[in-house]
Write a protein that holds these residues in place. Sequence first.
Motif, short mmCIF file in Angstrom:
data_model
loop_
_atom_site.label_atom_id
_atom_site.label_comp_id
_atom_site.label_asym_id
_atom_site.label_seq_id
_atom_site.Cartn_x
_atom_site.Cartn_y
_atom_site.Cartn_z
N GLN A 115 -2.44 13.88 -13.69
CA GLN A 115 -1.76 13.62 -12.44
C GLN A 115 -0.32 13.25 -12.76
O GLN A 115 -0.05 12.69 -13.83
CB GLN A 115 -2.45 12.48 -11.68
CG GLN A 115 -3.91 12.74 -11.37
CD GLN A 115 -4.10 13.91 -10.44
OE1 GLN A 115 -3.34 14.11 -9.48
NE2 GLN A 115 -5.10 14.73 -10.70
N PRO A 116 0.61 13.53 -11.87
CA PRO A 116 2.02 13.22 -12.17
C PRO A 116 2.27 11.75 -12.53
O PRO A 116 3.14 11.45 -13.32
CB PRO A 116 2.75 13.58 -10.87
CG PRO A 116 1.86 14.56 -10.19
CD PRO A 116 0.46 14.20 -10.58
N ARG A 117 1.47 10.85 -12.00
CA ARG A 117 1.68 9.42 -12.24
C ARG A 117 1.02 8.94 -13.54
O ARG A 117 1.19 7.79 -13.93
CB ARG A 117 1.16 8.60 -11.06
CG ARG A 117 -0.34 8.73 -10.87
CD ARG A 117 -0.81 8.08 -9.58
NE ARG A 117 -2.22 8.31 -9.38
CZ ARG A 117 -2.77 9.41 -8.87
NH1 ARG A 117 -1.99 10.41 -8.51
NH2 ARG A 117 -4.06 9.51 -8.71
N ASP A 118 0.24 9.79 -14.22
CA ASP A 118 -0.51 9.39 -15.41
C ASP A 118 0.39 9.24 -16.64
O ASP A 118 1.25 10.07 -16.89
CB ASP A 118 -1.61 10.41 -15.74
CG ASP A 118 -2.73 10.39 -14.73
OD1 ASP A 118 -2.85 9.42 -13.96
OD2 ASP A 118 -3.51 11.37 -14.72
N SER A 119 0.12 8.20 -17.41
CA SER A 119 0.83 8.00 -18.68
C SER A 119 0.23 8.95 -19.73
O SER A 119 -0.84 9.51 -19.54
CB SER A 119 0.68 6.55 -19.14
OG SER A 119 -0.67 6.30 -19.51
N LYS A 120 0.91 9.05 -20.86
CA LYS A 120 0.41 9.90 -21.94
C LYS A 120 -0.95 9.41 -22.42
O LYS A 120 -1.83 10.20 -22.74
CB LYS A 120 1.39 9.91 -23.11
CG LYS A 120 2.67 10.65 -22.82
CD LYS A 120 3.63 10.56 -24.00
CE LYS A 120 4.96 11.19 -23.65
NZ LYS A 120 5.93 11.03 -24.73
N GLN A 121 -1.12 8.08 -22.49
CA GLN A 121 -2.38 7.52 -22.94
C GLN A 121 -3.53 7.87 -22.00
O GLN A 121 -4.63 8.19 -22.43
CB GLN A 121 -2.28 5.99 -23.08
CG GLN A 121 -1.35 5.53 -24.18
CD GLN A 121 0.12 5.48 -23.73
OE1 GLN A 121 0.45 5.75 -22.59
NE2 GLN A 121 0.99 5.15 -24.65
N VAL A 122 -3.26 7.82 -20.70
CA VAL A 122 -4.28 8.16 -19.70
C VAL A 122 -4.65 9.63 -19.81
O VAL A 122 -5.82 9.99 -19.81
CB VAL A 122 -3.81 7.80 -18.27
CG1 VAL A 122 -4.72 8.41 -17.22
CG2 VAL A 122 -3.71 6.30 -18.09
#
Length: 190
Positions: free
Chosen positions: A90-97
């Motif tokens: 998702q656009p709001r997701d961090s690299k870790q997520v």
Amino acid sequence: MPKQVWVGIDPGKSGAVGAIRCDGAVEAWHTPTNTTRTKSPRAKTASGKPRIKTETKYDMPAMVELLSKFKKLSDKGYEVVVGIERQQQQPRDSKQVVFQVGRGQGLWEMACAANGLEYALIMPAVWKPRYVARGADKAASKDACAKLYPKLDMPLVKDEARAEATLIADFVLRRDKEIPYPFEKTKKGS
């Protein structure tokens, strides 16, 4: 008519596996995980107690063992059809997520391969609108699943994942059997 079982997998750490057999039996399990709690040697709470760090990891041997139930059914002559919800960033997701989401899907694919089970990746945008309204939360999925499978006991809030996994299994069943979905989109003007 061959004996069949349809399996749906919601691949997150808080996900689940749902299965529907041709005789109407329905079962669902939470994703196997291990949670560890460790005290931080330096970090303290406001009261001076050591902070507790909690970490949840996939229990990979248990994932393979869970799917081995379906390998055993396959060995007994059942046709096993597996659908795994395809994960996407998702656009709001961090690299870790993004990494963790992809890792979960990959681990379930590995568990299927380890048991010789073929699977299909299914986008949430394909299966979910056939059961709940666009933008609905997981509680709506739980309600939809309860209507379709009232004997599936889902008393906990976290059982929403079991409901979604069961709906993925139901999606695969209805797709294969060409049975209408409970929440069909209506065309504009009709």
